[in-house]
Write a protein that holds these residues in place. Sequence first.
Motif, PDB file in Angstrom:
ATOM      1  N   VAL A   3       0.848  -1.186   0.000  1.00 39.41           N
ATOM      2  CA  VAL A   3       0.000   0.000   0.000  1.00 39.41           C
ATOM      3  C   VAL A   3       0.885   1.238   0.000  1.00 39.41           C
ATOM      4  CG1 VAL A   3      -1.722   1.287   1.318  1.00 39.41           C
ATOM      5  CG2 VAL A   3      -1.844  -1.198   1.222  1.00 39.41           C
ATOM      6  N   ASP A   4       0.580   2.182  -0.869  1.00 36.19           N
ATOM      7  CA  ASP A   4       1.328   3.443  -0.929  1.00 36.19           C
ATOM      8  C   ASP A   4       0.763   4.390   0.124  1.00 36.19           C
ATOM      9  OD1 ASP A   4       2.617   5.797  -1.467  1.00 36.19           O
ATOM     10  OD2 ASP A   4       2.078   5.863  -3.594  1.00 36.19           O
ATOM     11  N   SER A   5       1.466   4.529   1.244  1.00 40.56           N
ATOM     12  CA  SER A   5       0.974   5.351   2.348  1.00 40.56           C
ATOM     13  C   SER A   5       1.129   6.842   2.088  1.00 40.56           C
ATOM     14  CB  SER A   5       1.680   4.968   3.648  1.00 40.56           C
ATOM     15  OG  SER A   5       3.061   5.237   3.544  1.00 40.56           O
ATOM     16  N   SER A   6       1.687   7.227   0.956  1.00 42.98           N
ATOM     17  CA  SER A   6       1.827   8.651   0.661  1.00 42.98           C
ATOM     18  C   SER A   6       0.635   9.186  -0.120  1.00 42.98           C
ATOM     19  CB  SER A   6       3.110   8.902  -0.140  1.00 42.98           C
ATOM     20  OG  SER A   6       3.000   8.330  -1.432  1.00 42.98           O
ATOM     21  N   LEU A   7      -0.285   8.324  -0.525  1.00 39.79           N
ATOM     22  CA  LEU A   7      -1.427   8.748  -1.338  1.00 39.79           C
ATOM     23  C   LEU A   7      -2.222   9.877  -0.689  1.00 39.79           C
ATOM     24  CD1 LEU A   7      -2.795   5.317  -2.605  1.00 39.79           C
ATOM     25  CD2 LEU A   7      -1.624   7.063  -3.931  1.00 39.79           C
ATOM     26  N   GLY A   8      -2.576   9.701   0.583  1.00 41.12           N
ATOM     27  CA  GLY A   8      -3.415  10.680   1.251  1.00 41.12           C
ATOM     28  C   GLY A   8      -2.648  11.660   2.109  1.00 41.12           C
ATOM     29  N   SER A   9      -1.345  11.700   1.957  1.00 43.87           N
ATOM     30  CA  SER A   9      -0.514  12.551   2.794  1.00 43.87           C
ATOM     31  C   SER A   9      -1.001  13.995   2.791  1.00 43.87           C
ATOM     32  CB  SER A   9       0.935  12.487   2.312  1.00 43.87           C
ATOM     33  OG  SER A   9       1.755  13.244   3.165  1.00 43.87           O
ATOM     34  N   GLY A  10      -1.310  14.485   3.983  1.00 49.10           N
ATOM     35  CA  GLY A  10      -1.748  15.871   4.132  1.00 49.10           C
ATOM     36  C   GLY A  10      -3.231  16.081   3.931  1.00 49.10           C
ATOM     37  N   GLN A  11      -3.947  15.075   3.470  1.00 44.05           N
ATOM     38  CA  GLN A  11      -5.382  15.219   3.261  1.00 44.05           C
ATOM     39  C   GLN A  11      -6.141  14.689   4.469  1.00 44.05           C
ATOM     40  OE1 GLN A  11      -6.707  13.614  -0.454  1.00 44.05           O
ATOM     41  NE2 GLN A  11      -5.380  14.929  -1.653  1.00 44.05           N
ATOM     42  N   THR A  12      -7.274  15.329   4.748  1.00 44.56           N
ATOM     43  CA  THR A  12      -8.099  14.943   5.886  1.00 44.56           C
ATOM     44  C   THR A  12      -9.469  14.517   5.393  1.00 44.56           C
ATOM     45  OG1 THR A  12      -6.928  16.501   7.310  1.00 44.56           O
ATOM     46  CG2 THR A  12      -9.074  15.732   8.075  1.00 44.56           C
ATOM     47  N   VAL A  13      -9.916  13.373   5.911  1.00 44.23           N
ATOM     48  CA  VAL A  13     -11.201  12.810   5.517  1.00 44.23           C
ATOM     49  C   VAL A  13     -12.004  12.501   6.776  1.00 44.23           C
ATOM     50  CG1 VAL A  13     -12.322  10.897   4.330  1.00 44.23           C
ATOM     51  CG2 VAL A  13     -10.205  11.816   3.427  1.00 44.23           C
ATOM     52  N   LEU A  30      -8.046   4.137   4.957  1.00 47.95           N
ATOM     53  CA  LEU A  30      -7.596   5.529   4.845  1.00 47.95           C
ATOM     54  C   LEU A  30      -6.305   5.752   5.622  1.00 47.95           C
ATOM     55  CD1 LEU A  30     -11.035   7.355   5.138  1.00 47.95           C
ATOM     56  CD2 LEU A  30      -9.542   7.336   3.120  1.00 47.95           C
ATOM     57  N   LEU A  31      -6.232   5.213   6.841  1.00 48.17           N
ATOM     58  CA  LEU A  31      -5.019   5.356   7.650  1.00 48.17           C
ATOM     59  C   LEU A  31      -3.833   4.680   6.962  1.00 48.17           C
ATOM     60  CD1 LEU A  31      -6.449   4.788  11.239  1.00 48.17           C
ATOM     61  CD2 LEU A  31      -5.539   6.932  10.310  1.00 48.17           C
ATOM     62  N   GLU A  32      -4.070   3.502   6.383  1.00 47.53           N
ATOM     63  CA  GLU A  32      -2.997   2.790   5.684  1.00 47.53           C
ATOM     64  C   GLU A  32      -2.464   3.604   4.504  1.00 47.53           C
ATOM     65  OE1 GLU A  32      -4.578  -1.002   4.527  1.00 47.53           O
ATOM     66  OE2 GLU A  32      -4.295  -1.857   6.530  1.00 47.53           O
ATOM     67  N   ARG A  33      -3.319   4.423   3.923  1.00 44.23           N
ATOM     68  CA  ARG A  33      -2.936   5.222   2.760  1.00 44.23           C
ATOM     69  C   ARG A  33      -2.434   6.623   3.144  1.00 44.23           C
ATOM     70  NH1 ARG A  33      -5.961   1.220   1.356  1.00 44.23           N
ATOM     71  NH2 ARG A  33      -6.002   0.378  -0.762  1.00 44.23           N
ATOM     72  N   GLY A  34      -2.279   6.864   4.446  1.00 42.99           N
ATOM     73  CA  GLY A  34      -1.665   8.101   4.896  1.00 42.99           C
ATOM     74  C   GLY A  34      -2.596   9.272   5.164  1.00 42.99           C
ATOM     75  N   TYR A  35      -3.906   9.059   5.096  1.00 45.92           N
ATOM     76  CA  TYR A  35      -4.854  10.143   5.354  1.00 45.92           C
ATOM     77  C   TYR A  35      -4.942  10.455   6.849  1.00 45.92           C
ATOM     78  CZ  TYR A  35      -6.711   9.737   0.614  1.00 45.92           C
ATOM     79  OH  TYR A  35      -6.856   9.721  -0.752  1.00 45.92           O
ATOM     80  N   ASN A  36      -5.267  11.702   7.159  1.00 40.95           N
ATOM     81  CA  ASN A  36      -5.688  12.087   8.498  1.00 40.95           C
ATOM     82  C   ASN A  36      -7.183  11.795   8.525  1.00 40.95           C
ATOM     83  OD1 ASN A  36      -3.179  13.314   9.386  1.00 40.95           O
ATOM     84  ND2 ASN A  36      -3.635  14.878   7.865  1.00 40.95           N
ATOM     85  N   VAL A  37      -7.643  11.118   9.572  1.00 35.00           N
ATOM     86  CA  VAL A  37      -9.039  10.701   9.620  1.00 35.00           C
ATOM     87  C   VAL A  37      -9.720  11.286  10.848  1.00 35.00           C
ATOM     88  CG1 VAL A  37     -10.624   8.737   9.700  1.00 35.00           C
ATOM     89  CG2 VAL A  37      -8.477   8.550   8.426  1.00 35.00           C
ATOM     90  N   ARG A  38     -10.879  11.877  10.598  1.00 38.57           N
ATOM     91  CA  ARG A  38     -11.757  12.340  11.671  1.00 38.57           C
ATOM     92  C   ARG A  38     -12.963  11.410  11.662  1.00 38.57           C
ATOM     93  NH1 ARG A  38     -12.052  18.834  10.511  1.00 38.57           N
ATOM     94  NH2 ARG A  38      -9.810  19.235  10.560  1.00 38.57           N
ATOM     95  N   GLY A  39     -13.145  10.687  12.729  1.00 38.52           N
ATOM     96  CA  GLY A  39     -14.263   9.753  12.807  1.00 38.52           C
ATOM     97  C   GLY A  39     -15.310  10.255  13.776  1.00 38.52           C
ATOM     98  N   THR A  40     -16.579  10.184  13.370  1.00 39.34           N
ATOM     99  CA  THR A  40     -17.645  10.557  14.291  1.00 39.34           C
ATOM    100  C   THR A  40     -18.226   9.295  14.917  1.00 39.34           C
ATOM    101  OG1 THR A  40     -19.486  10.534  12.698  1.00 39.34           O
ATOM    102  CG2 THR A  40     -18.209  12.584  12.891  1.00 39.34           C
ATOM    103  N   VAL A  41     -18.467   9.380  16.215  1.00 40.35           N
ATOM    104  CA  VAL A  41     -19.071   8.293  16.984  1.00 40.35           C
ATOM    105  C   VAL A  41     -19.971   8.927  18.036  1.00 40.35           C
ATOM    106  CG1 VAL A  41     -17.191   6.630  16.634  1.00 40.35           C
ATOM    107  CG2 VAL A  41     -17.081   8.203  18.545  1.00 40.35           C
ATOM    108  N   ARG A  42     -20.878   8.140  18.609  1.00 36.17           N
ATOM    109  CA  ARG A  42     -21.742   8.692  19.654  1.00 36.17           C
ATOM    110  C   ARG A  42     -20.968   9.011  20.921  1.00 36.17           C
ATOM    111  NH1 ARG A  42     -26.353   4.442  19.713  1.00 36.17           N
ATOM    112  NH2 ARG A  42     -24.958   3.365  18.310  1.00 36.17           N
ATOM    113  N   ASN A  43     -19.972   8.166  21.248  1.00 44.21           N
ATOM    114  CA  ASN A  43     -19.190   8.381  22.467  1.00 44.21           C
ATOM    115  C   ASN A  43     -17.752   7.934  22.220  1.00 44.21           C
ATOM    116  OD1 ASN A  43     -18.037   8.500  24.981  1.00 44.21           O
ATOM    117  ND2 ASN A  43     -19.522   7.171  25.974  1.00 44.21           N
ATOM    118  N   PRO A  44     -16.835   8.879  22.018  1.00 47.98           N
ATOM    119  CA  PRO A  44     -15.441   8.511  21.723  1.00 47.98           C
ATOM    120  C   PRO A  44     -14.788   7.649  22.794  1.00 47.98           C
ATOM    121  CG  PRO A  44     -15.795  10.829  21.271  1.00 47.98           C
ATOM    122  CD  PRO A  44     -17.039  10.323  21.969  1.00 47.98           C
ATOM    123  N   GLY A  45     -15.208   7.775  24.038  1.00 50.18           N
ATOM    124  CA  GLY A  45     -14.599   7.015  25.130  1.00 50.18           C
ATOM    125  C   GLY A  45     -15.169   5.620  25.316  1.00 50.18           C
TER     126      GLY A  45
END
Length: 99
Positions: A3-13, A30-45
Amino acid sequence: MPVDSSLGSGQTVCVTGAGGFIASWIVKLLLERGYNVRGTVRNPGDPKNAHLRELEGAEERLRLYRSDLLDFESLREAINGCDGVFHTASPVTDDPVSE
Protein backbone atom coordinates in the motif's frame (compact mmCIF):
# COMPACT_ATOMS: atom_id res chain seq x y z
CA MET A 1 0.73 -5.56 -3.38
CA PRO A 2 2.17 -2.95 -0.96
CA VAL A 3 0.00 0.00 0.00
CA ASP A 4 1.33 3.44 -0.93
CA SER A 5 0.97 5.35 2.35
CA SER A 6 1.83 8.65 0.66
CA LEU A 7 -1.43 8.75 -1.34
CA GLY A 8 -3.41 10.68 1.25
CA SER A 9 -0.51 12.55 2.79
CA GLY A 10 -1.75 15.87 4.13
CA GLN A 11 -5.38 15.22 3.26
CA THR A 12 -8.10 14.94 5.89
CA VAL A 13 -11.20 12.81 5.52
CA CYS A 14 -14.20 12.45 7.83
CA VAL A 15 -15.92 9.08 8.31
CA THR A 16 -19.30 9.30 10.04
CA GLY A 17 -20.26 6.33 12.19
CA ALA A 18 -16.58 5.34 12.36
CA GLY A 19 -17.19 2.56 14.88
CA GLY A 20 -19.47 0.60 12.55
CA PHE A 21 -18.34 -2.47 10.63
CA ILE A 22 -18.02 -0.95 7.16
CA ALA A 23 -16.85 2.44 8.46
CA SER A 24 -14.12 0.76 10.53
CA TRP A 25 -12.73 -0.79 7.35
CA ILE A 26 -12.85 2.58 5.60
CA VAL A 27 -10.96 4.17 8.52
CA LYS A 28 -8.38 1.35 8.40
CA LEU A 29 -7.82 1.73 4.65
CA LEU A 30 -7.60 5.53 4.85
CA LEU A 31 -5.02 5.36 7.65
CA GLU A 32 -3.00 2.79 5.68
CA ARG A 33 -2.94 5.22 2.76
CA GLY A 34 -1.67 8.10 4.90
CA TYR A 35 -4.85 10.14 5.35
CA ASN A 36 -5.69 12.09 8.50
CA VAL A 37 -9.04 10.70 9.62
CA ARG A 38 -11.76 12.34 11.67
CA GLY A 39 -14.26 9.75 12.81
CA THR A 40 -17.64 10.56 14.29
CA VAL A 41 -19.07 8.29 16.98
CA ARG A 42 -21.74 8.69 19.65
CA ASN A 43 -19.19 8.38 22.47
CA PRO A 44 -15.44 8.51 21.72
CA GLY A 45 -14.60 7.01 25.13
CA ASP A 46 -16.84 3.96 24.69
CA PRO A 47 -14.78 0.73 24.84
CA LYS A 48 -16.54 -0.50 21.68
CA ASN A 49 -14.50 2.10 19.75
CA ALA A 50 -11.16 0.86 21.12
CA HIS A 51 -10.48 -1.14 17.94
CA LEU A 52 -10.19 2.15 16.04
CA ARG A 53 -7.44 3.43 18.32
CA GLU A 54 -5.48 0.21 17.76
CA LEU A 55 -5.30 0.64 13.98
CA GLU A 56 -1.92 1.33 12.44
CA GLY A 57 -1.45 5.11 12.20
CA ALA A 58 -4.37 5.87 14.51
CA GLU A 59 -2.27 7.36 17.26
CA GLU A 60 -0.88 9.99 14.89
CA ARG A 61 -3.70 10.51 12.39
CA LEU A 62 -7.08 9.52 13.87
CA ARG A 63 -9.28 11.79 15.91
CA LEU A 64 -12.70 10.73 17.17
CA TYR A 65 -15.48 13.29 17.54
CA ARG A 66 -18.63 12.99 19.63
CA SER A 67 -21.52 13.41 17.23
CA ASP A 68 -25.28 13.18 16.89
CA LEU A 69 -26.41 12.85 13.28
CA LEU A 70 -29.60 14.75 14.02
CA ASP A 71 -27.61 17.75 15.29
CA PHE A 72 -25.81 19.54 12.45
CA GLU A 73 -23.61 21.55 14.81
CA SER A 74 -22.17 18.35 16.31
CA LEU A 75 -21.14 17.25 12.80
CA ARG A 76 -19.82 20.62 11.68
CA GLU A 77 -16.65 20.45 13.81
CA ALA A 78 -15.68 17.04 12.43
CA ILE A 79 -16.48 17.84 8.79
CA ASN A 80 -15.29 21.44 8.54
CA GLY A 81 -12.05 21.68 6.55
CA CYS A 82 -12.07 18.06 5.35
CA ASP A 83 -11.09 17.12 1.81
CA GLY A 84 -13.81 14.46 1.73
CA VAL A 85 -16.52 12.73 3.76
CA PHE A 86 -17.61 9.10 3.87
CA HIS A 87 -21.13 9.25 5.31
CA THR A 88 -21.74 5.74 6.62
CA ALA A 89 -23.65 6.54 9.81
CA SER A 90 -27.36 6.15 10.37
CA PRO A 91 -29.39 7.75 13.17
CA VAL A 92 -30.10 5.40 16.07
CA THR A 93 -32.81 5.80 18.65
CA ASP A 94 -33.50 4.12 21.96
CA ASP A 95 -37.25 4.60 21.41
CA PRO A 96 -38.19 3.64 17.83
CA VAL A 97 -41.92 3.81 18.62
CA SER A 98 -41.80 7.56 19.31
CA GLU A 99 -39.69 8.19 16.22
